[in-house]
Structure formats: C-alpha cells, structure tokens
Design an enzyme around this catalytic site. Structure first.
Site, PDB file in Angstrom:
ATOM      1  N   LYS A 245     -11.614  -1.741   8.592  1.00  0.00           N
ATOM      2  CA  LYS A 245     -10.797  -2.651   9.391  1.00  0.00           C
ATOM      3  C   LYS A 245     -11.021  -2.462  10.882  1.00  0.00           C
ATOM      4  O   LYS A 245     -11.189  -3.427  11.610  1.00  0.00           O
ATOM      5  CB  LYS A 245      -9.314  -2.465   9.036  1.00  0.00           C
ATOM      6  CG  LYS A 245      -9.015  -2.743   7.556  1.00  0.00           C
ATOM      7  CD  LYS A 245      -7.572  -2.457   7.216  1.00  0.00           C
ATOM      8  CE  LYS A 245      -7.299  -2.602   5.735  1.00  0.00           C
ATOM      9  NZ  LYS A 245      -7.435  -3.984   5.250  1.00  0.00           N
TER      10      LYS A 245
ATOM     11  N   ASP B 229      -1.119   6.830   6.316  1.00  0.00           N
ATOM     12  CA  ASP B 229      -2.215   5.915   6.051  1.00  0.00           C
ATOM     13  C   ASP B 229      -2.326   5.013   7.279  1.00  0.00           C
ATOM     14  O   ASP B 229      -1.461   4.180   7.536  1.00  0.00           O
ATOM     15  CB  ASP B 229      -1.897   5.089   4.794  1.00  0.00           C
ATOM     16  CG  ASP B 229      -2.920   3.993   4.518  1.00  0.00           C
ATOM     17  OD1 ASP B 229      -3.908   3.870   5.268  1.00  0.00           O
ATOM     18  OD2 ASP B 229      -2.716   3.252   3.533  1.00  0.00           O
TER      19      ASP B 229
ATOM     20  N   TRP C  26       0.824  -1.213   0.000  1.00  0.00           N
ATOM     21  CA  TRP C  26       0.000   0.000   0.000  1.00  0.00           C
ATOM     22  C   TRP C  26       0.854   1.258   0.000  1.00  0.00           C
ATOM     23  O   TRP C  26       0.515   2.249  -0.657  1.00  0.00           O
ATOM     24  CB  TRP C  26      -0.968  -0.030   1.190  1.00  0.00           C
ATOM     25  CG  TRP C  26      -1.820  -1.262   1.134  1.00  0.00           C
ATOM     26  CD1 TRP C  26      -1.782  -2.327   1.982  1.00  0.00           C
ATOM     27  CD2 TRP C  26      -2.795  -1.582   0.135  1.00  0.00           C
ATOM     28  NE1 TRP C  26      -2.676  -3.282   1.574  1.00  0.00           N
ATOM     29  CE2 TRP C  26      -3.307  -2.864   0.449  1.00  0.00           C
ATOM     30  CE3 TRP C  26      -3.275  -0.924  -0.996  1.00  0.00           C
ATOM     31  CZ2 TRP C  26      -4.289  -3.488  -0.320  1.00  0.00           C
ATOM     32  CZ3 TRP C  26      -4.251  -1.545  -1.768  1.00  0.00           C
ATOM     33  CH2 TRP C  26      -4.745  -2.806  -1.440  1.00  0.00           C
TER      34      TRP C  26
END
Length: 360
Positions: free
Chosen positions: A196, A172, A103
């Site tokens: 999440k 992030d 990511w």
C-alpha cells in the site's frame, strides 16, 4: 504505452513513477551485471547491499531505536495475525484487542487460538465509523499487549493519536506506515504488508523490540519464530528479493521528498481536498466520523447504489480508476497513499463537483 491513469486502488497501490522506471531497468540489467535483479542469488554481495540499504532507510525514516529488529518476511499482514500471538501468548496469557474493522476482526479470530483475548472495544454496532479514544475502554493489568489496526482501509478510519494506556502496543500499520512520523518506542511490534505505501506485494515488514524475541514458546516451528529471522538477518530462507529491492527504492524516494513529516503534510493537504468536496454537499456522505477520518482511504456514499455505479463507471472513463468501495461498505473509496499525486486528487474533486451538479 497509453497515458497513465490515476489509480485509486486500495492495494496493491500506486507507486512513484521514478521507482517504476528504475525497477523496469533493473529487472533486466541490475548494476550493469548483464542479468536482472530477480535472477541474482539472494546471498550475493549485490543483493545483500540492497537488503542493507532498505533496512537502513526504514530505520532512518522511522527513527527506529537500536534495540529493535527490522525483518523482511512473507505471508502478508494476515500471517502476522497468528504470528504475533503465537510468539507472545500461550496458556494462561492474555492480550487485549480493539476491533475497528475487518482486518482487526481477523486478527482477533487468529489470536483466540493461542491465548485469552479481551476485546476491549468493538465498532461493529455503528458499522466501524469510529475508532475509540482512551476513555472508551480499559486494558487489564495482566494483558501482555494491546493490539490495534492503525488505519482501516475499508471503512476509512484511523487512530489520529495512538493509545496511551500504559501497556505495550502492537499495531498492524499496513495501510498508513510511512505516511506520518511514529514513535516506534511505544510499540513492541509494528507490522505492515508493503503493497500500500512501501512497495509491491510480496514482502511484509516487521519491526520488533529485541527482548520480545525470547518470549516465543519452544513448540513454535522455526519459520514462524521471529527470533529465527532476526538471528539470520531475514535470510533464513530465500527472501522476496524484488519486493525488498522496490521497498528500498520507495524509501529513497520518501527521503528525497523530505521524510515523514513532509509526507504527512502532503497527505493532509490531499485528504482535505476530498473531504471538503464531500462535506460541501449532501450529495456525498462520508462513512467515517470526522474526528477519525483516514488520510489514506476515503470511503463515501452517494444517494443511491445506482448513482454510485454510474459515478464509478464515468470516473473510470476519464482515467480516475479503482474508486469502487469495498463490498462490506459499498459506495466509493478513494485511496490516496503517499505516492498518489496531488493532480489526481484535484481531478477527482473536479469530477465530484461536476457529477453532483448533473445528478443531484
């Protein structure tokens, strides 16, 4: 309904049982209005109260300073990979990125379209088993910001401490936001997909320092400017109402659990049980180096791919589901976010010991 399984999925992930039960009621009849929440106008007083409560609880739990905006956006963290540099970079401007996994790599690729990107560290040579300490890289004085991914769901690593390099941080935090206290004032922007640790898929939380809102180039489209959404209180277009509502319920639940310090202690306890099971025998091998092991995502391997497949299949048969590792790493992965119960971790550890005894 059958007995609920223990869901180790990396996302969308397990939610608190009480949140699911309340949402199931309110999706049909919200506040006894004779209609469900997802049927209501996003500009109604009832939904505005939902939005306000969700923001207030996020601010309270994370101790968000008053000079920061909390935004409810769409497009997932992936949209933030380009929105961040689109709003903060431009010709002649530079940003520094740490490449600690898939990511982070995607964020780097997107940022290169909007300015100069200095990749100060990459974990690719060692298969992303490690995140860097401050002495392993440098940040140029003219860098606008330092970008990092706080927790890596695929490789099972995290930053146990955030960088202290004298520059603005952008992170992030999709897979570990709300799992531990964070000093928000060290960050210019924190962003996270909710699916999440905060709620269902469909809403992205962005916490942004107010002075950054005016750095955006005039050429950026209105929907992609943070200032657009900040000025309109996340109501510039129809927001993902149900996802925001669920985030609010999860924030209530987190507060009831004692807040983020209490949640961090619980997460440390759960993760320690699994890592102890991994370290107790050569049959299991953890992917991440010990000093940067994630509390949220635990990636590990068995001696052979055949045994890994057998492990996953037999675990699923006893209601331990979602343990297949990501294709980039293989093996197994246990995602044990805030709402994952201690009982499920204990059952996994028992299963691991039994499986190793039978197949080792």
């Amino acid at each position: 309904m059958p007995e609920r399984i223990f869901n180790f999925s990396p996302g969308p992930a397990v939610l608190p049982q009480s949140v699911l039960e309340q949402a199931a009621k309110d999706i049909v009849n919200f506040n006894n209005k004779g209609m469900g929440l997802i049927e209501m106008s996003h500009r109604s007083k009832d939904f505005m109260a939902v939005l306000d409560e969700a923001e207030a609880l996020i601010r309270e739990l994370l101790a968000v300073p008053t000079n920061y905006k909390v935004l409810f956006l769409q497009g997932g963290a992936s949209s933030q990979f380009f929105m961040v540099p689109m709003n903060l970079l431009g010709p002649g401007k530079k940003a520094t990125y740490l490449n600690t996994g898939v990511w982070a790599g995607k964020a780097i690729k997107e940022a290169k379209a909007f300015g100069q990107v200095d990749v100060a560290y990459t974990g690719e040579p060692n298969r992303f088993k490690h995140v860097p300490t401050d002495d392993e890289y440098s940040v140029a004085a003219d860098s606008e910001y330092l970008h990092l991914c706080s927790n890596n769901t695929i490789y099972g690593t995290r930053f146990p401490k955030f960088p202290d390099k004298g520059c603005m941080l952008i992170s992030d935090m999709s897979s570990d936001i709300m799992s531990r206290p964070v000093d928000v004032s060290k960050f210019g922007i924190i962003y996270a997909g909710a699916q999440k640790n905060m709620g269902p898929a469909g809403v992205t939380i962005v916490i942004i320092r107010e002075d950054l809102l005016d750095r955006c180039p005039a050429t950026v489209p209105a929907m992609l400017k943070y200032k657009t959404h900040a000025d309109k209180g996340s109501m510039y277009n129809t927001p993902p109402t149900f996802a925001i509502y669920c985030v609010g319920l999860v924030m209530r639940w987190l507060k009831e659990q004692g807040g983020l310090a209490a949640m961090e202690r619980r997460n440390e306890e759960k993760a320690a049980l699994v890592y102890q099971a991994i370290d107790a025998t050569d049959f299991y091998r953890g992917h991440a180096e010990k000093e940067c092991r994630s509390l949220m995502n635990i990636s590990f391997n068995l001696p052979t791919a055949e045994l890994e497949a057998k492990f996953i299949k037999e675990a699923a048969a006893v209601n331990l589901d979602g343990l297949k590792g990501h294709r980039d790493v293989g093996g197994c992965r246990a995602s044990i976010y805030n709402a994952f119960p201690l009982e499920g971790v204990q059952k996994l550890v028992e299963f691991m010991a039994e499986f190793a005894k039978k197949n080792g």
